[in-house]
Design a protein around this motif. Sequence first.
Motif, PDB file in Angstrom:
ATOM      1  N   LEU A 266       0.824  -1.202   0.000  1.00 20.15           N
ATOM      2  CA  LEU A 266       0.000   0.000   0.000  1.00 20.15           C
ATOM      3  C   LEU A 266       0.864   1.261   0.000  1.00 20.15           C
ATOM      4  O   LEU A 266       0.603   2.206  -0.760  1.00 20.15           O
ATOM      5  CB  LEU A 266      -0.937  -0.005   1.210  1.00 20.15           C
ATOM      6  N   ALA A 267       1.882   1.296   0.852  1.00 23.68           N
ATOM      7  CA  ALA A 267       2.759   2.466   0.912  1.00 23.68           C
ATOM      8  C   ALA A 267       3.433   2.700  -0.441  1.00 23.68           C
ATOM      9  O   ALA A 267       3.495   3.841  -0.941  1.00 23.68           O
ATOM     10  CB  ALA A 267       3.811   2.291   2.005  1.00 23.68           C
ATOM     11  N   PHE A 268       3.947   1.644  -1.027  1.00 17.55           N
ATOM     12  CA  PHE A 268       4.594   1.754  -2.337  1.00 17.55           C
ATOM     13  C   PHE A 268       3.617   2.275  -3.382  1.00 17.55           C
ATOM     14  O   PHE A 268       3.950   3.168  -4.182  1.00 17.55           O
ATOM     15  CB  PHE A 268       5.139   0.392  -2.755  1.00 17.55           C
ATOM     16  N   ALA A 269       2.407   1.727  -3.397  1.00 18.52           N
ATOM     17  CA  ALA A 269       1.419   2.131  -4.394  1.00 18.52           C
ATOM     18  C   ALA A 269       1.016   3.595  -4.225  1.00 18.52           C
ATOM     19  O   ALA A 269       0.874   4.329  -5.216  1.00 18.52           O
ATOM     20  CB  ALA A 269       0.186   1.232  -4.295  1.00 18.52           C
ATOM     21  N   LEU A 270       0.849   4.036  -2.997  1.00 22.67           N
ATOM     22  CA  LEU A 270       0.505   5.443  -2.763  1.00 22.67           C
ATOM     23  C   LEU A 270       1.599   6.367  -3.262  1.00 22.67           C
ATOM     24  O   LEU A 270       1.327   7.425  -3.847  1.00 22.67           O
ATOM     25  CB  LEU A 270       0.254   5.676  -1.270  1.00 22.67           C
ATOM     26  N   VAL A 279       0.353   8.888   2.908  1.00 24.37           N
ATOM     27  CA  VAL A 279       1.019   7.621   3.210  1.00 24.37           C
ATOM     28  C   VAL A 279       1.580   7.551   4.632  1.00 24.37           C
ATOM     29  O   VAL A 279       1.996   6.491   5.082  1.00 24.37           O
ATOM     30  CB  VAL A 279       2.147   7.368   2.178  1.00 24.37           C
ATOM     31  N   GLY A 280       1.547   8.647   5.367  1.00 21.30           N
ATOM     32  CA  GLY A 280       2.164   8.682   6.693  1.00 21.30           C
ATOM     33  C   GLY A 280       1.629   7.637   7.655  1.00 21.30           C
ATOM     34  O   GLY A 280       2.397   6.940   8.335  1.00 21.30           O
ATOM     35  N   ASP A 281       0.305   7.493   7.729  1.00 20.81           N
ATOM     36  CA  ASP A 281      -0.286   6.515   8.650  1.00 20.81           C
ATOM     37  C   ASP A 281       0.112   5.093   8.276  1.00 20.81           C
ATOM     38  O   ASP A 281       0.313   4.244   9.149  1.00 20.81           O
ATOM     39  CB  ASP A 281      -1.809   6.638   8.643  1.00 20.81           C
ATOM     40  N   THR A 282       0.236   4.836   6.988  1.00 23.55           N
ATOM     41  CA  THR A 282       0.619   3.498   6.551  1.00 23.55           C
ATOM     42  C   THR A 282       2.032   3.170   6.991  1.00 23.55           C
ATOM     43  O   THR A 282       2.301   2.063   7.474  1.00 23.55           O
ATOM     44  CB  THR A 282       0.502   3.384   5.019  1.00 23.55           C
ATOM     45  N   PHE A 283       2.951   4.112   6.848  1.00 24.81           N
ATOM     46  CA  PHE A 283       4.321   3.883   7.315  1.00 24.81           C
ATOM     47  C   PHE A 283       4.350   3.624   8.819  1.00 24.81           C
ATOM     48  O   PHE A 283       5.108   2.776   9.301  1.00 24.81           O
ATOM     49  CB  PHE A 283       5.208   5.069   6.971  1.00 24.81           C
ATOM     50  N   LEU A 302      15.762  -1.325   1.443  1.00 28.44           N
ATOM     51  CA  LEU A 302      15.868  -0.588   2.695  1.00 28.44           C
ATOM     52  C   LEU A 302      16.119   0.890   2.446  1.00 28.44           C
ATOM     53  O   LEU A 302      15.524   1.759   3.097  1.00 28.44           O
ATOM     54  CB  LEU A 302      16.985  -1.186   3.556  1.00 28.44           C
ATOM     55  N   GLN A 303      16.965   1.201   1.492  1.00 30.68           N
ATOM     56  CA  GLN A 303      17.230   2.604   1.168  1.00 30.68           C
ATOM     57  C   GLN A 303      15.966   3.296   0.665  1.00 30.68           C
ATOM     58  O   GLN A 303      15.674   4.435   1.049  1.00 30.68           O
ATOM     59  CB  GLN A 303      18.347   2.706   0.136  1.00 30.68           C
ATOM     60  N   GLN A 304      15.227   2.614  -0.197  1.00 29.45           N
ATOM     61  CA  GLN A 304      14.006   3.216  -0.748  1.00 29.45           C
ATOM     62  C   GLN A 304      12.961   3.416   0.349  1.00 29.45           C
ATOM     63  O   GLN A 304      12.309   4.459   0.420  1.00 29.45           O
ATOM     64  CB  GLN A 304      13.446   2.334  -1.863  1.00 29.45           C
ATOM     65  N   PHE A 305      12.816   2.411   1.205  1.00 31.25           N
ATOM     66  CA  PHE A 305      11.834   2.523   2.281  1.00 31.25           C
ATOM     67  C   PHE A 305      12.167   3.684   3.206  1.00 31.25           C
ATOM     68  O   PHE A 305      11.312   4.522   3.511  1.00 31.25           O
ATOM     69  CB  PHE A 305      11.782   1.218   3.070  1.00 31.25           C
ATOM     70  N   ALA A 310      11.110   8.865   5.558  1.00 24.97           N
ATOM     71  CA  ALA A 310      11.565  10.155   6.075  1.00 24.97           C
ATOM     72  C   ALA A 310      10.908  11.314   5.332  1.00 24.97           C
ATOM     73  O   ALA A 310      10.537  12.327   5.939  1.00 24.97           O
ATOM     74  CB  ALA A 310      13.088  10.239   5.954  1.00 24.97           C
ATOM     75  N   ARG A 311      10.776  11.154   4.030  1.00 31.36           N
ATOM     76  CA  ARG A 311      10.225  12.248   3.211  1.00 31.36           C
ATOM     77  C   ARG A 311       8.745  12.501   3.493  1.00 31.36           C
ATOM     78  O   ARG A 311       8.270  13.630   3.361  1.00 31.36           O
ATOM     79  CB  ARG A 311      10.420  11.906   1.728  1.00 31.36           C
ATOM     80  N   THR A 312       8.035  11.465   3.894  1.00 32.65           N
ATOM     81  CA  THR A 312       6.580  11.614   4.085  1.00 32.65           C
ATOM     82  C   THR A 312       6.189  11.673   5.562  1.00 32.65           C
ATOM     83  O   THR A 312       4.995  11.696   5.869  1.00 32.65           O
ATOM     84  CB  THR A 312       5.836  10.441   3.414  1.00 32.65           C
ATOM     85  N   SER A 313       7.147  11.644   6.465  1.00 34.22           N
ATOM     86  CA  SER A 313       6.823  11.684   7.888  1.00 34.22           C
ATOM     87  C   SER A 313       6.446  13.114   8.284  1.00 34.22           C
ATOM     88  O   SER A 313       6.884  14.095   7.674  1.00 34.22           O
ATOM     89  CB  SER A 313       7.993  11.202   8.741  1.00 34.22           C
TER      90      SER A 313
END
Length: 314
Positions: A266-270, A279-283, A302-305, A310-313
């Motif tokens: 879900l996070a990836f798709a968003l 996407v913040g709540d999903t992370f 791991l790098q992508q995640f 961090a970018r969407t927090s």
Amino acid sequence: MSLFRRIRASSPSVRPELDDVELGRVRRQLKSPGLPGQSAIQIDQVERLLRETGTDWDRRGHRFGVLAEAAAPSSLAHNWVLRRAQSADALTFAGWVQLVRGRHAGRMEDARAAADTCYRAAEISPEDPTPWVVLLGILRLMRAESRDVVAVWHEVAERDPWNREAHLQMLRYLSPEECGSRSAQLNFVDTVRASAPPTAPTAAVELTALVDEHARTSAAGGVEALLVRRQWTHNRAVTALDTALHGWPRLGGLGHAAAAADLNVLAFALIQAGRTNEVGDTFRLIDNSVTAWPWNLLGDPLQQFTYWQARTSG
């Protein structure tokens, strides 16, 4: 509430066991260098871990898959069958290990023997869908005739209608890359969506299909690859994302063993849909349990995640 212990990760890491504490502990032991007499201890641990799941077919399937992947380079599965030749779990595990090796090699070394192992396990434990799930994976890897695959699919569905692993196997078998087509895949997704409860272990089947389509289009190159984000503006994709966003984050919304894996999808798709502000709540629900796929479609998982987390927090 699940009876199985879950863990909160202190930092993001790729962990196949997700939040299953005991599964992670045994998986790490299976991956450690072997010592004299260690095989017997490992067999006892795996046997206990699988026995604990009882008839929780969802949890059993998750544990079988993770442990089989960890044990594939070793002789543990072979030794377990030698030790307990009439154990359905030992036979199923041996079949799953052969499937893992076949996936890595791109072909089954001895598909008939692996299939026979699954049939023997099914005879010993006729109520358990897991031997049939493994057999389904073997037939998929063999590119078997659809009538044979569908017959095994029905065996799984009779025992566990919303089996996550079996649904993902069928989804990929019906893909254009394997033995189906885009329309066959979409028909399958429509059937699942119309019949399965929204928070069943099959919850992410449609999003998985959409991510697969995204990856397929991106890999093809050309103008369509450059405009791949438009895929996520189509009604099917928007509806799937909205359904997941509104249903999954609720407390207890997803309770199956691989829920964190589905939340990764879900996070990836968003993110691919450009909906990064949602996407913040999903992370936060993922709780740092990173899955290799689908993040590896972008590079190092791991790098992508961690980059997108961090970018969407906020």
